[in-house]
Design a protein around this motif. Sequence first.
Motif, PDB file in Angstrom:
ATOM      1  N   LYS A  67       0.839  -1.196   0.000  1.00 54.46           N
ATOM      2  CA  LYS A  67       0.000   0.000   0.000  1.00 54.46           C
ATOM      3  C   LYS A  67       0.876   1.248   0.000  1.00 54.46           C
ATOM      4  CE  LYS A  67      -0.630   0.354   5.015  1.00 54.46           C
ATOM      5  NZ  LYS A  67      -1.604   0.480   6.112  1.00 54.46           N
ATOM      6  N   ALA A  68       0.359   2.283  -0.581  1.00 54.52           N
ATOM      7  CA  ALA A  68       0.983   3.614  -0.559  1.00 54.52           C
ATOM      8  C   ALA A  68      -0.131   4.597  -0.245  1.00 54.52           C
ATOM      9  CB  ALA A  68       1.632   3.930  -1.897  1.00 54.52           C
ATOM     10  N   THR A  69       0.096   5.416   0.804  1.00 57.26           N
ATOM     11  CA  THR A  69      -0.976   6.309   1.268  1.00 57.26           C
ATOM     12  C   THR A  69      -0.435   7.731   1.455  1.00 57.26           C
ATOM     13  OG1 THR A  69      -0.541   5.835   3.593  1.00 57.26           O
ATOM     14  CG2 THR A  69      -2.119   4.412   2.450  1.00 57.26           C
ATOM     15  N   TYR A  70      -1.348   8.643   1.419  1.00 53.11           N
ATOM     16  CA  TYR A  70      -1.057  10.033   1.796  1.00 53.11           C
ATOM     17  C   TYR A  70      -2.151  10.458   2.745  1.00 53.11           C
ATOM     18  CZ  TYR A  70       0.027  14.974   1.647  1.00 53.11           C
ATOM     19  OH  TYR A  70       0.369  16.248   2.009  1.00 53.11           O
ATOM     20  N   GLN A  71      -1.767  10.918   3.910  1.00 55.96           N
ATOM     21  CA  GLN A  71      -2.753  11.247   4.935  1.00 55.96           C
ATOM     22  C   GLN A  71      -2.661  12.726   5.325  1.00 55.96           C
ATOM     23  OE1 GLN A  71      -1.016   8.051   7.233  1.00 55.96           O
ATOM     24  NE2 GLN A  71      -0.576   9.502   8.919  1.00 55.96           N
ATOM     25  N   GLN A 130       3.182   7.597   3.077  1.00 58.24           N
ATOM     26  CA  GLN A 130       3.696   6.395   3.733  1.00 58.24           C
ATOM     27  C   GLN A 130       3.575   5.206   2.777  1.00 58.24           C
ATOM     28  OE1 GLN A 130       1.812   5.831   7.539  1.00 58.24           O
ATOM     29  NE2 GLN A 130       2.417   7.887   8.296  1.00 58.24           N
ATOM     30  N   TYR A 131       4.495   4.239   2.923  1.00 55.37           N
ATOM     31  CA  TYR A 131       4.579   3.083   2.017  1.00 55.37           C
ATOM     32  C   TYR A 131       4.829   1.829   2.846  1.00 55.37           C
ATOM     33  CZ  TYR A 131       5.558   7.091  -0.973  1.00 55.37           C
ATOM     34  OH  TYR A 131       5.501   8.296  -1.599  1.00 55.37           O
ATOM     35  N   GLN A 132       4.237   0.747   2.363  1.00 52.85           N
ATOM     36  CA  GLN A 132       4.419  -0.495   3.126  1.00 52.85           C
ATOM     37  C   GLN A 132       4.167  -1.702   2.224  1.00 52.85           C
ATOM     38  OE1 GLN A 132       1.652  -1.961   6.361  1.00 52.85           O
ATOM     39  NE2 GLN A 132       3.351  -1.212   7.655  1.00 52.85           N
ATOM     40  N   VAL A 133       5.053  -2.689   2.294  1.00 56.26           N
ATOM     41  CA  VAL A 133       4.913  -3.991   1.629  1.00 56.26           C
ATOM     42  C   VAL A 133       5.035  -5.055   2.709  1.00 56.26           C
ATOM     43  CG1 VAL A 133       5.824  -5.593  -0.070  1.00 56.26           C
ATOM     44  CG2 VAL A 133       5.841  -3.134  -0.535  1.00 56.26           C
ATOM     45  N   VAL A 134       4.008  -5.898   2.836  1.00 62.96           N
ATOM     46  CA  VAL A 134       3.968  -6.885   3.918  1.00 62.96           C
ATOM     47  C   VAL A 134       3.650  -8.256   3.329  1.00 62.96           C
ATOM     48  CG1 VAL A 134       2.871  -7.610   6.058  1.00 62.96           C
ATOM     49  CG2 VAL A 134       3.238  -5.171   5.603  1.00 62.96           C
ATOM     50  N   ALA A 135       4.446  -9.254   3.685  1.00 63.87           N
ATOM     51  CA  ALA A 135       4.165 -10.664   3.377  1.00 63.87           C
ATOM     52  C   ALA A 135       3.781 -11.367   4.665  1.00 63.87           C
ATOM     53  CB  ALA A 135       5.376 -11.330   2.740  1.00 63.87           C
ATOM     54  N   GLU A 136       2.670 -12.114   4.619  1.00 67.11           N
ATOM     55  CA  GLU A 136       2.179 -12.782   5.835  1.00 67.11           C
ATOM     56  C   GLU A 136       1.975 -14.263   5.547  1.00 67.11           C
ATOM     57  OE1 GLU A 136      -1.568 -12.622   8.995  1.00 67.11           O
ATOM     58  OE2 GLU A 136      -1.175 -10.938   7.637  1.00 67.11           O
ATOM     59  N   VAL A 137       2.433 -15.098   6.444  1.00 64.66           N
ATOM     60  CA  VAL A 137       2.261 -16.550   6.363  1.00 64.66           C
ATOM     61  C   VAL A 137       1.404 -16.977   7.542  1.00 64.66           C
ATOM     62  CG1 VAL A 137       3.387 -18.799   6.319  1.00 64.66           C
ATOM     63  CG2 VAL A 137       4.487 -16.827   5.215  1.00 64.66           C
ATOM     64  N   ASN A 138       0.262 -17.624   7.219  1.00 63.74           N
ATOM     65  CA  ASN A 138      -0.657 -18.110   8.250  1.00 63.74           C
ATOM     66  C   ASN A 138      -0.691 -19.635   8.216  1.00 63.74           C
ATOM     67  OD1 ASN A 138      -2.217 -15.635   9.415  1.00 63.74           O
ATOM     68  ND2 ASN A 138      -2.166 -15.304   7.202  1.00 63.74           N
ATOM     69  N   GLN A 139      -0.598 -20.242   9.384  1.00 70.92           N
ATOM     70  CA  GLN A 139      -0.667 -21.695   9.501  1.00 70.92           C
ATOM     71  C   GLN A 139      -1.813 -22.061  10.448  1.00 70.92           C
ATOM     72  OE1 GLN A 139       1.026 -24.461   8.086  1.00 70.92           O
ATOM     73  NE2 GLN A 139      -0.729 -25.392   9.111  1.00 70.92           N
ATOM     74  N   THR A 140      -2.783 -22.807   9.916  1.00 67.96           N
ATOM     75  CA  THR A 140      -3.910 -23.240  10.749  1.00 67.96           C
ATOM     76  C   THR A 140      -3.450 -24.296  11.729  1.00 67.96           C
ATOM     77  OG1 THR A 140      -5.489 -22.769   8.974  1.00 67.96           O
ATOM     78  CG2 THR A 140      -6.209 -24.255  10.723  1.00 67.96           C
ATOM     79  N   ILE A 141      -3.775 -24.095  12.990  1.00 67.02           N
ATOM     80  CA  ILE A 141      -3.480 -25.079  14.033  1.00 67.02           C
ATOM     81  C   ILE A 141      -4.733 -25.891  14.355  1.00 67.02           C
ATOM     82  CG2 ILE A 141      -2.742 -25.369  16.433  1.00 67.02           C
ATOM     83  CD1 ILE A 141      -1.057 -22.857  16.127  1.00 67.02           C
TER      84      ILE A 141
END
Length: 429
Positions: free
Chosen positions: A72-76, A105-116
């Motif tokens: 995402k890239a935002t301007y607030q 503001q700028y942000q790149v996020v990678a998320e790994v989810n593991q079901t328990i």
Amino acid sequence: MKLIYLLLFFLVGSMVVGAHAQENTLTISQCYEWARSNYPQIQQYGLIDRTEEYNLSNASRGWLPQIALNAKATYQSDVTKLPFDAKQLSAIMPGIEIPTLAKDQYQVVAEVNQTIWDGGVIHSARRITKAEAEANREQLESDLYTLNERVNQLYFGCLLQDELLAQNILLQKELQINIDRIVAMMANGVANQSDLESMQVELLNAQQKEIELKSSRTAYRQMLGTLVGKTLSENIRMEVPALPGNSLSQSINRPELRALDAKNRLIEMQDKQITAGIMPRIGAFVQGGYGRPGLNMLDNNFDAFYMAGLRLTWNLGKLYTLKNDRHKLDVNRQMVDVQRDVFLFNTNLQLIQQNTEIRKMNDLMKADDDIIRLRTSIKKAAETKLENGVISVTDLIREINAEDMARQTAAVHRVQHLLSVYNYMYTTN
């Protein structure tokens, strides 16, 4: 040695003849099997298996780590600030500068989810997949079972034509014998040309009937051959099915009932899926990213960051529709029960009708033997009377036709009786 060779010759010859005879014999059981394998709808079994395999594979992959990438890239309009002025802070703490965050503001996020633990959703999805596949197979089996009734109609239609054709050949032989008798009587001066011609006309009529019967038999065999996917030649012998040794069962065990049972099992799996849907879910996650700002909100520079932890998710919104969802399943169960009751009701009515038809055919067949015996006796007496000049050729022809009609009727009754029995067996399975 010659004796041994001779025995081997006869043994091999008998085996070849037996194999050839077996190849030229057709049974109704073979027709059931061939019709089933030849019908295009049979291909749906493979499609059902492949769909089940894909769905099970997809459900099992719910346990694999789920990876998501967000950018995402935002301007607030405003950013976080300290609750005091920068000049006041410099007066109190010389040399300290308060950074001002950028509004872009700028942000790149990678998320790994593991079901328990998923509350049983994945397990329920696999069970539903298997139940759906089984329900589809049973429904397909029910659809294919109706082919047996079509085989019955065509197979016994062929047998009826064979019976009538055999009786026609006997009639022609009978007429030829009487033609020869009239020729002999003409030589003795006790019959004339018109008597001979009357009998010859009857023979020609019988020969015309033979042509009609052969044409009808060919049509029946072609239709049966198309249904079973085989070429049925004219010289193939169609075996007359045997009657069941035991009394006919009245219990109904049709594929339609098994298909309805499979639907009920599917509804049970859907009920368990609803229960699994309202359970909480527990999973682990790892986040890694790069952006401005990072996790330190007071740092206005681009920075990498990560986060790991456990997550509990419980969607309570499904409780709003829980009662209605279960009521819908109850309605589906009731619909299946109604379908079962309707099917059993109609099938029992059909069995009553078929039982009556079988009893009627049994009674008619008992009378057929007496009628044929009496007609044969009357015909023989008429032949004797003709030789003695008591009756005319027309009277003899009438008696010959009456005997032939009695034999034809008996043949029809025999085939109809077999058809009624096999239709009853089809209805009860």
